[in-house]
Design a protein around this motif. Structure first.
Motif, PDB file in Angstrom:
ATOM      1  N   ALA A   1      -6.976  -1.693   5.993  1.00 49.12           N
ATOM      2  CA  ALA A   1      -6.165  -2.578   6.845  1.00 49.12           C
ATOM      3  C   ALA A   1      -6.651  -4.032   6.857  1.00 49.12           C
ATOM      4  O   ALA A   1      -5.821  -4.952   6.806  1.00 49.12           O
ATOM      5  CB  ALA A   1      -6.079  -2.010   8.260  1.00 49.12           C
TER       6      ALA A   1
ATOM      7  N   THR B   1       3.032   6.742  10.899  1.00 51.26           N
ATOM      8  CA  THR B   1       3.976   5.676  10.538  1.00 51.26           C
ATOM      9  C   THR B   1       4.495   4.969  11.783  1.00 51.26           C
ATOM     10  O   THR B   1       4.497   3.729  11.866  1.00 51.26           O
ATOM     11  CB  THR B   1       5.168   6.263   9.746  1.00 51.26           C
TER      12      THR B   1
ATOM     13  N   THR C   1      -5.984   4.122   5.122  1.00 51.76           N
ATOM     14  CA  THR C   1      -5.210   2.977   5.623  1.00 51.76           C
ATOM     15  C   THR C   1      -6.059   2.147   6.588  1.00 51.76           C
ATOM     16  O   THR C   1      -6.056   0.915   6.539  1.00 51.76           O
ATOM     17  CB  THR C   1      -3.930   3.463   6.325  1.00 51.76           C
ATOM     18  N   ARG C   2      -6.798   2.850   7.452  1.00 54.88           N
ATOM     19  CA  ARG C   2      -7.650   2.155   8.425  1.00 54.88           C
ATOM     20  C   ARG C   2      -8.714   1.323   7.700  1.00 54.88           C
ATOM     21  O   ARG C   2      -8.985   0.184   8.070  1.00 54.88           O
ATOM     22  CB  ARG C   2      -8.310   3.218   9.306  1.00 54.88           C
TER      23      ARG C   2
ATOM     24  N   ILE D   1       3.686  -1.025   3.894  1.00 50.87           N
ATOM     25  CA  ILE D   1       2.963   0.246   3.762  1.00 50.87           C
ATOM     26  C   ILE D   1       4.011   1.352   3.661  1.00 50.87           C
ATOM     27  O   ILE D   1       4.923   1.425   4.499  1.00 50.87           O
ATOM     28  CB  ILE D   1       2.053   0.522   4.979  1.00 50.87           C
TER      29      ILE D   1
ATOM     30  N   LEU E   1       0.863  -1.189   0.000  1.00 54.98           N
ATOM     31  CA  LEU E   1       0.000   0.000   0.000  1.00 54.98           C
ATOM     32  C   LEU E   1       0.895   1.234   0.000  1.00 54.98           C
ATOM     33  O   LEU E   1       1.692   1.430   0.937  1.00 54.98           O
ATOM     34  CB  LEU E   1      -0.905   0.015   1.242  1.00 54.98           C
TER      35      LEU E   1
ATOM     36  N   VAL F   1       5.992  -0.738   8.039  1.00 54.37           N
ATOM     37  CA  VAL F   1       5.396   0.577   7.754  1.00 54.37           C
ATOM     38  C   VAL F   1       6.487   1.640   7.838  1.00 54.37           C
ATOM     39  O   VAL F   1       7.130   1.777   8.888  1.00 54.37           O
ATOM     40  CB  VAL F   1       4.310   0.931   8.803  1.00 54.37           C
TER      41      VAL F   1
ATOM     42  N   ASN G   1       4.264   5.429   3.550  1.00 49.69           N
ATOM     43  CA  ASN G   1       3.612   6.728   3.683  1.00 49.69           C
ATOM     44  C   ASN G   1       4.540   7.782   3.087  1.00 49.69           C
ATOM     45  O   ASN G   1       5.651   7.987   3.594  1.00 49.69           O
ATOM     46  CB  ASN G   1       3.331   7.020   5.159  1.00 49.69           C
TER      47      ASN G   1
ATOM     48  N   ASN H   1       0.747   5.099   0.204  1.00 52.73           N
ATOM     49  CA  ASN H   1      -0.056   6.293   0.484  1.00 52.73           C
ATOM     50  C   ASN H   1       0.677   7.499  -0.079  1.00 52.73           C
ATOM     51  O   ASN H   1       1.474   8.135   0.608  1.00 52.73           O
ATOM     52  CB  ASN H   1      -0.258   6.442   2.000  1.00 52.73           C
TER      53      ASN H   1
ATOM     54  N   THR I   1      -5.013  10.092   4.780  1.00 54.40           N
ATOM     55  CA  THR I   1      -4.091   8.942   4.738  1.00 54.40           C
ATOM     56  C   THR I   1      -4.438   7.942   5.836  1.00 54.40           C
ATOM     57  O   THR I   1      -4.462   6.724   5.618  1.00 54.40           O
ATOM     58  CB  THR I   1      -2.636   9.438   4.879  1.00 54.40           C
ATOM     59  N   TRP I   2      -4.724   8.477   7.022  1.00 58.56           N
ATOM     60  CA  TRP I   2      -5.124   7.608   8.149  1.00 58.56           C
ATOM     61  C   TRP I   2      -6.430   6.879   7.817  1.00 58.56           C
ATOM     62  O   TRP I   2      -6.542   5.659   8.004  1.00 58.56           O
ATOM     63  CB  TRP I   2      -5.263   8.470   9.411  1.00 58.56           C
TER      64      TRP I   2
END
Ligand SMILES: NC(=O)c1ccc[n+]([C@@H]2O[C@H](COP(=O)([O-])OP(=O)(O)OC[C@H]3O[C@@H](n4cnc5c(N)ncnc54)[C@H](OP(=O)(O)O)[C@@H]3O)[C@@H](O)[C@H]2O)c1
Length: 244
Positions: free
Chosen positions: A138, A178, A134-135, A147, A85, A192, A149, A87, A130-131
């Motif tokens: 997940a 991160t 990702t959430r 991941i 992933l 991450v 970022n 971001n 971004t949060w």
């Protein structure tokens, strides 16, 4: 269904996200690119397909919770977990040169003069978006996924210069994300990391930037393809740790 590993790249329609997708395609990933503007995204997908890569494109806005849910639905339809992933989607709404700032001539990048909306939207998209993305994704990450970022040395507290409060704060927030997420992902073997691509010639970086997009994306791809015992919770440029 393909057995190729799956990489999902937000901001994959242009600039660093597009080039990261291309480099991951070359490494044998199938690509899932996502950003707001459908026409730009579809052009990007066409170009990547013409280069021989398997590409899904999905238009979404990471400032919009319902739109993120539709992105998750599109990922579920792939019937495969996400191996990487990236971001990468982001904005910089505070514009202005360093010389404007030094001359105090009302640059919209100024901490004191930037319109409030520029600052709040930048934080809403870069940090909260971004949060949220990702959430939401997940549960669909593969065991041992990566991941990345995409951050910026403009967030480094040790190097802080004038202006760009929203942008700097949003990327500092991503760096906190991160580090905290890296702990929570350890049991799943997911690494991450934050990556600064350097100052890169893109829509955001502008033509005066010092690096071309392939150079900037290479550091992102490095973090996306770390071995299982690679670092997690770090901040890197070109594969080298940089200060927070
Ligand atoms: N260029 C640099 O010098 C530099 C330096 C350090 C860090 N970075 C970071 O690198 C990343 C990529 O930047 P870039 O230089 O490639 O910029 P860019 O060319 O402006 O690309 C930004 C990408 O993000 C997408 N995006 C923006 N807002 C979005 C939203 N709300 N929802 C979904 N997608 C959204 C854009 O597509 P749409 O507008 O169509 O949505 C586009 O695909 C950013 O996170 C940036 O902060 C860049």
């Amino acid at each position: 269904m393909s057995n190729l590993p799956l990489a999902l790249i937000t901001g994959g329609s242009r600039g660093l996200g597009f080039e990261t997708a291309r480099q991951l395609g070359r490494l044998g990933y199938r690509l899932f690119i996502a950003s707001r503007t459908k026409s730009t995204l579809e052009n990007a997908a066409r170009t990547l397909r013409a280069e021989g890569y398997l590409v899904t494109a999905h238009a979404f806005d990471m400032q919009d919770a319902a739109s993120i849910e539709l992105l998750v639905d599109a990922v579920k339809m792939k019937d495969a977990s996400i191996d990487v992933l990236i971001n990468c989607a982001g904005v910089m709404y505070e514009a202005g040169s360093d010389s404007d700032l030094k001359a105090e001539i009302g640059s919209t990048a100024s901490v004191l003069r930037s319109p409030e909306r520029n600052v709040t939207d930048t934080i809403a998209i870069n940090m909260i978006g971004t949060w949220s993305v990702t959430r939401a994704l997940a549960p669909y990450l593969a065991r041992g996924a990566r991941i990345v970022n995409v951050s910026s040395s403009m967030a480094s507290l040790g190097e802080m210069g004038p202006g760009y409060y929203g942008y700097r704060a949003s990327k500092a927030g991503i760096n906190v994300f991160t580090r905290t997420l890296a702990y929570e992902m350890r049991p799943r073997g997911i690494l991450v990391n934050s990556v600064c691509p350097g100052w890169v010639k893109t829509n955001m970086g502008g033509p005066g930037a010092t690096r071309d997009v392939a150079e900037g994306a290479a550091g992102i791809v490095w973090a996306a393809t770390l071995p299982p015992d690679g670092p997690t919770g770090g901040f890197f440029r070109d594969g080298q740790a940089i200060p927070w």
